[in-house]
Motif scaffolding. Structure first.
Motif, PDB file in Angstrom:
ATOM      1  N   LYS A 538     -90.188  48.061  -5.912  1.00  0.00           N
ATOM      2  CA  LYS A 538     -90.657  48.038  -7.343  1.00  0.00           C
ATOM      3  C   LYS A 538     -90.427  49.719  -8.213  1.00  0.00           C
ATOM      4  CE  LYS A 538     -93.899  44.066  -7.446  1.00  0.00           C
ATOM      5  NZ  LYS A 538     -95.114  43.654  -8.206  1.00  0.00           N
ATOM      6  N   THR A 539     -90.219  50.360  -7.623  1.00  0.00           N
ATOM      7  CA  THR A 539     -90.640  51.735  -8.005  1.00  0.00           C
ATOM      8  C   THR A 539     -89.175  52.325  -7.346  1.00  0.00           C
ATOM      9  OG1 THR A 539     -92.050  51.653  -8.716  1.00  0.00           O
ATOM     10  CG2 THR A 539     -90.983  54.179  -9.003  1.00  0.00           C
ATOM     11  N   ILE A 540     -88.056  53.410  -8.020  1.00  0.00           N
ATOM     12  CA  ILE A 540     -87.241  54.227  -6.793  1.00  0.00           C
ATOM     13  C   ILE A 540     -87.569  55.569  -7.727  1.00  0.00           C
ATOM     14  CG2 ILE A 540     -85.247  54.708  -6.239  1.00  0.00           C
ATOM     15  CD1 ILE A 540     -84.457  52.079  -7.570  1.00  0.00           C
ATOM     16  N   ALA A 541     -88.466  56.849  -6.516  1.00  0.00           N
ATOM     17  CA  ALA A 541     -87.766  57.614  -6.693  1.00  0.00           C
ATOM     18  C   ALA A 541     -86.774  58.604  -6.400  1.00  0.00           C
ATOM     19  CB  ALA A 541     -89.376  59.010  -6.621  1.00  0.00           C
ATOM     20  N   SER A 542     -86.794  59.683  -7.271  1.00  0.00           N
ATOM     21  CA  SER A 542     -85.239  61.033  -6.865  1.00  0.00           C
ATOM     22  C   SER A 542     -86.156  62.193  -7.307  1.00  0.00           C
ATOM     23  CB  SER A 542     -84.184  60.348  -7.898  1.00  0.00           C
ATOM     24  OG  SER A 542     -83.897  60.241  -9.258  1.00  0.00           O
ATOM     25  N   GLY A 543     -85.318  62.677  -6.703  1.00  0.00           N
ATOM     26  CA  GLY A 543     -85.341  64.169  -6.552  1.00  0.00           C
ATOM     27  C   GLY A 543     -84.515  64.784  -6.806  1.00  0.00           C
ATOM     28  N   SER A 544     -84.091  66.386  -7.647  1.00  0.00           N
ATOM     29  CA  SER A 544     -83.061  66.811  -8.112  1.00  0.00           C
ATOM     30  C   SER A 544     -82.585  68.348  -7.971  1.00  0.00           C
ATOM     31  CB  SER A 544     -82.582  66.291  -9.301  1.00  0.00           C
ATOM     32  OG  SER A 544     -81.270  67.127  -9.946  1.00  0.00           O
ATOM     33  N   LYS A 550     -87.248  61.986 -11.128  1.00  0.00           N
ATOM     34  CA  LYS A 550     -87.456  60.291 -12.370  1.00  0.00           C
ATOM     35  C   LYS A 550     -87.799  59.378 -11.348  1.00  0.00           C
ATOM     36  CE  LYS A 550     -84.055  62.424 -15.100  1.00  0.00           C
ATOM     37  NZ  LYS A 550     -84.846  62.369 -16.152  1.00  0.00           N
ATOM     38  N   LEU A 551     -88.562  59.003 -12.156  1.00  0.00           N
ATOM     39  CA  LEU A 551     -89.057  57.391 -11.951  1.00  0.00           C
ATOM     40  C   LEU A 551     -88.228  55.470 -12.284  1.00  0.00           C
ATOM     41  CD1 LEU A 551     -93.150  57.353 -11.041  1.00  0.00           C
ATOM     42  CD2 LEU A 551     -91.124  57.599  -9.342  1.00  0.00           C
ATOM     43  N   TRP A 552     -87.995  54.862 -11.284  1.00  0.00           N
ATOM     44  CA  TRP A 552     -86.661  53.963 -12.436  1.00  0.00           C
ATOM     45  C   TRP A 552     -87.429  52.483 -11.579  1.00  0.00           C
ATOM     46  CZ3 TRP A 552     -82.762  56.452 -14.309  1.00  0.00           C
ATOM     47  CH2 TRP A 552     -82.172  57.736 -13.646  1.00  0.00           C
ATOM     48  N   SER A 553     -87.100  51.829 -12.947  1.00  0.00           N
ATOM     49  CA  SER A 553     -87.519  50.245 -12.021  1.00  0.00           C
ATOM     50  C   SER A 553     -86.526  49.674 -10.819  1.00  0.00           C
ATOM     51  CB  SER A 553     -87.885  49.792 -13.020  1.00  0.00           C
ATOM     52  OG  SER A 553     -86.756  48.974 -13.718  1.00  0.00           O
ATOM     53  N   GLN A 554     -87.220  49.113 -10.192  1.00  0.00           N
ATOM     54  CA  GLN A 554     -85.278  48.421  -9.724  1.00  0.00           C
ATOM     55  C   GLN A 554     -84.290  47.544  -9.872  1.00  0.00           C
ATOM     56  OE1 GLN A 554     -88.943  44.269  -8.775  1.00  0.00           O
ATOM     57  NE2 GLN A 554     -87.268  44.110  -7.437  1.00  0.00           N
ATOM     58  N   GLY A 556     -82.850  49.818 -12.355  1.00  0.00           N
ATOM     59  CA  GLY A 556     -82.005  50.630 -12.926  1.00  0.00           C
ATOM     60  C   GLY A 556     -83.055  51.412 -13.836  1.00  0.00           C
ATOM     61  N   GLN A 557     -84.148  50.895 -14.535  1.00  0.00           N
ATOM     62  CA  GLN A 557     -83.685  50.969 -15.798  1.00  0.00           C
ATOM     63  C   GLN A 557     -85.044  52.893 -15.763  1.00  0.00           C
ATOM     64  OE1 GLN A 557     -82.905  50.017 -18.915  1.00  0.00           O
ATOM     65  NE2 GLN A 557     -81.868  48.810 -17.458  1.00  0.00           N
ATOM     66  N   ALA A 558     -84.661  53.198 -16.465  1.00  0.00           N
ATOM     67  CA  ALA A 558     -85.440  54.899 -16.392  1.00  0.00           C
ATOM     68  C   ALA A 558     -87.148  54.395 -16.827  1.00  0.00           C
ATOM     69  CB  ALA A 558     -85.057  56.243 -17.216  1.00  0.00           C
ATOM     70  N   ILE A 559     -88.527  55.132 -15.654  1.00  0.00           N
ATOM     71  CA  ILE A 559     -89.838  54.671 -15.984  1.00  0.00           C
ATOM     72  C   ILE A 559     -90.408  55.651 -16.902  1.00  0.00           C
ATOM     73  CG2 ILE A 559     -91.505  54.188 -15.212  1.00  0.00           C
ATOM     74  CD1 ILE A 559     -90.448  52.523 -13.516  1.00  0.00           C
ATOM     75  N   ARG A 560     -89.561  57.289 -16.093  1.00  0.00           N
ATOM     76  CA  ARG A 560     -90.329  58.476 -16.458  1.00  0.00           C
ATOM     77  C   ARG A 560     -89.937  59.949 -16.240  1.00  0.00           C
ATOM     78  NH1 ARG A 560     -95.369  57.246 -14.916  1.00  0.00           N
ATOM     79  NH2 ARG A 560     -95.713  56.603 -16.559  1.00  0.00           N
ATOM     80  N   THR A 561     -90.027  60.067 -16.926  1.00  0.00           N
ATOM     81  CA  THR A 561     -89.253  62.378 -15.887  1.00  0.00           C
ATOM     82  C   THR A 561     -90.966  63.284 -15.943  1.00  0.00           C
ATOM     83  OG1 THR A 561     -87.304  61.337 -16.866  1.00  0.00           O
ATOM     84  CG2 THR A 561     -88.240  63.946 -16.299  1.00  0.00           C
ATOM     85  N   GLY A 584    -104.942  54.071  -3.402  1.00  0.00           N
ATOM     86  CA  GLY A 584    -103.725  52.463  -3.338  1.00  0.00           C
ATOM     87  C   GLY A 584    -102.135  52.638  -2.856  1.00  0.00           C
ATOM     88  N   PHE A 585    -101.542  52.219  -1.917  1.00  0.00           N
ATOM     89  CA  PHE A 585    -100.605  52.195  -0.982  1.00  0.00           C
ATOM     90  C   PHE A 585     -99.250  52.182  -1.850  1.00  0.00           C
ATOM     91  CE2 PHE A 585    -102.657  49.258   2.037  1.00  0.00           C
ATOM     92  CZ  PHE A 585    -103.441  49.581   2.122  1.00  0.00           C
ATOM     93  N   GLY A 586     -98.501  53.767  -1.527  1.00  0.00           N
ATOM     94  CA  GLY A 586     -96.904  53.625  -2.800  1.00  0.00           C
ATOM     95  C   GLY A 586     -97.961  54.222  -4.093  1.00  0.00           C
TER      96      GLY A 586
END
Length: 618
Positions: A538-544, A550-554, A556-561, A584-586
């Motif tokens: 349900k969540t995608i994390a990215s590092g740059s 950044k956290l994104w919903s599945q 593709g919506q931006a959740i948090r930076t 909790g897991f994850g």
């Protein structure tokens, strides 16, 4: 009046008794509390001592202290949680990092040499004028007495039934394991530094301060004398076939002789005394260690192959080197009290540092391996022989790529390993390290790979801006193209989506395997190095490289930076399903950065902990 006085007296007596009992109870409680606090203080002191021992590289001592502390903690259910966790952390730190598995302590003076029999017995020679026989479990089998001065060298016969020894008393002795002296003869008029059995057990070679190498029969008859050295000879080694003898010493050269005493070659390169020599098990290579602080590798013809020095090498004279029986590793040690374990390439004998073992408190004088190559035996001037476990150091080495490897992943079922390289290839390996297949070569570097959750499909991505899907039999199934460079690729937990990180514009793309158009996730200002799906997808994390996570919903919506507090974020990982986690897991993230740190985060951006220690980017 008398009755009233009696009542008052009784009341006062009762009150005094009550006061006394209350004071006694209070004193008892105070004593209990004082004892409890003393025990808590003792536990905290032991935790601090364990951590200090670990930091000073006395890892075995740290383990013993932390085990003792853990027992104290078990007996104190009322101990506060923080101290209990600190004790647990100290124990885990010691257990997971200690390599010393046993310590043999019975000599009363410096240990000068060790030798291992094919049956696993260890013979140690000491400045206490004795030789001691040990089992690998640390039990003392026998003490051989007969030398009148320091025993400098000891050697088992190939059949393990006889021991040869020599030293400052200038005699050579042959012993049975029960301590009976079979032969004893004057080997020199000066100190003898080394004694070695030939591989067939028929000949003994000795060398020492008289600058000579002498070959003897087992009954003490001298066969020949090799006399080319200009100074004391400190080290000897027979080749595995017994046809070549290497000798070295204070004149800095290494000389190779045949069994008849003919000089075959002189190896020059060391700039100070050579203390130690060891042939590889296949007889094709020789390793030497010197007071010049270097370890040198040579081929059998005398060609210098490699010098181990610099940042990875020793800072003080090297007194001992030894090849492992399987030829895959060598170990070196000396005046810096450290053992360095090196991985040896099978064909070239080029060595790479694997790890460093610390624990001795004085010069390490000799080294051996167990017959299965899983234990290192070291002797030291600190009067101990120590056994070091190889478990967890090295399982296997997968060789085949010809350029740097950028990524390596296990399949979810654990049966396959995929590696991606700058040599434009992806290789598939079995879990035992055997190469199964090389996927068709691409035109540019492959920078990342990702297995599908069912372990049946592999995605690869790299510099040519193409994501390729492969079956594990090497067939290309599908392509996704973009005008960019893909630094990272990741399958979603349901296997229906691929996420890629972009090197040129900082975008992330979601590629749908059902044929829907890809989605572009915009927000990062620089290249995206790491992408990870949460275990539930349900969540995608990215590092740059822009220093943010950044956290994104599945969808593709931006959740948090949030600011990663790292100059560049180069890797991202969610805590997995089944992870022992109170939140909790994850629900936590790890990030690796250009600044050499690993950071653990809550998903709201709260930093939980920073792990520091790497000297370069993670």
């Amino acid at each position: 009046m008398i009755l009233g006085s009696a009542i008052v007296l009784l009341a006062l007596t009762g009150w005094a008794a009550y006061q006394y009992a209350r004071d006694a109870a209070a004193q008892k409680q105070a004593a209990i509390a004082q004892k409890l606090q003393a025990e808590i203080n003792d536990i905290k002191a032991n935790i601090a001592l364990s951590n200090a021992s670990f930091a000073s590289r006395q890892r075995f001592e740290a383990l013993l202290i932390s085990i003792r502390t853990a027992r104290q903690v078990q007996q104190m259910p009322q101990l506060d949680v923080e101290t209990r966790l600190q004790a647990q952390a100290a124990l885990q730190q010691a257990v997971y990092n200690v390599r010393e598995r046993n310590r043999l302590q019975s000599h009363t003076a410096r240990v000068m040499a060790v030798s291992r029999s094919r049956d696993g017995l260890i013979a140690s020679a000491s400045a206490d004028n004795t030789i001691k026989l040990w089992r690998l479990d640390g039990s003392l089998v026998n003490t051989l007495k007969g030398h009148k001065d320091t025993v400098l060298s000891v050697s088992f016969s190939p059949d393990g039934k006889t021991i040869a020894s020599t030293g400052l008393d200038q005699t050579i002795k042959l012993w049975r394991l029960d301590g009976t002296v079979l032969q004893s003869w004057q080997g020199s008029d000066r100190r003898i530094q080394s004694i070695q059995f030939s591989p067939d057990g028929k000949v003994l070679a000795s060398a020492g301060d008289d600058r000579l190498v002498k070959l003897w029969t087992r009954d003490g008859k001298r066969l020949t004398t090799l006399s080319e050295h200009q100074k004391a000879v400190l080290a000897l080694s027979f080749s595995p076939d017994g046809q070549t003898i290497a000798s070295a010493g204070e004149d800095t050269s290494i000389r190779l002789w045949n069994r008849d005493g003919q000089l075959l070659n002189i190896l020059n390169g060391h700039t100070d005394s050579v203390w130690t020599l060891s042939f590889s098990p296949n007889g094709q290579f020789l390793v030497s260690g010197s007071t010049d602080k270097t370890v040198r590798l040579w081929d059998r013809n005398g060609q210098a192959l490699q010098t181990l020095a610099g940042l990875d090498g020793h800072r003080k004279p090297v007194k001992a080197v030894h090849f492992s029986p399987d030829g895959r590793m060598l170990v070196s040690a000396g005046d810096d009290y450290l053992l360095k374990l090196w991985l040896v390439a099978p064909l070239t004998s080029k060595a790479t540092l694997l790890t460093t073992f610390a624990g001795h408190s004085n010069t390490i004088t000799d080294l051996e391996f167990s017959s299965d190559s899983q234990t290192i035996i070291s002797a030291s001037w600190d009067k101990t022989i120590r056994l070091w476990s190889m478990q967890g150091v090295l399982q296997n080495v997968l060789t085949g790529h010809t350029d740097p490897v950028w990524a390596v992943k296990f399949s979810p079922n654990g049966n396959t390993i995929a590696s991606a390289s700058e040599d434009h290839t992806v290789k598939l390996w079995g879990a035992d390290g055997t190469l199964k297949r090389t996927l068709p070569e691409q035109t540019k570097s492959i920078l990342d790979v990702s297995f599908s959750p069912d372990s049946k499909t592999l995605a690869s991505a790299g510099e040519d801006g193409t994501v390729r899907l492969w079956s594990l039999d090497g067939k290309e199934l599908r392509q996704f193209k973009d005008e960019t460079i893909f630094l990272t690729v990741s399958f979603s937990p349901d296997g229906k989506t691929l996420a890629t990180g972009n090197a040129l514009d900082g975008n992330i793309k979601l590629w749908h395997l059902d044929g829907k158009p890809p989605q572009t996730l915009q927000g990062h200002r620089k290249r995206v190095w790491g992408i990870a799906f949460s275990p539930d997808g349900k969540t995608i994390a990215s590092g740059s490289s822009d220093g943010t996570i950044k956290l994104w919903s599945q969808d593709g919506q931006a959740i948090r930076t949030f600011d990663a507090q790292q100059s560049e974020v180069l890797g991202i990982s969610f805590s997995p399903i089944g992870a022992a986690s109170s939140d909790g897991f994850g629900q936590t993230l790890l990030s690796g950065g250009e600044d050499g740190t690993v950071k653990r985060w809550q998903l709201d951006g709260t930093l939980i902990k920073t792990f520091a220690g790497h000297q370069q980017a993670v």
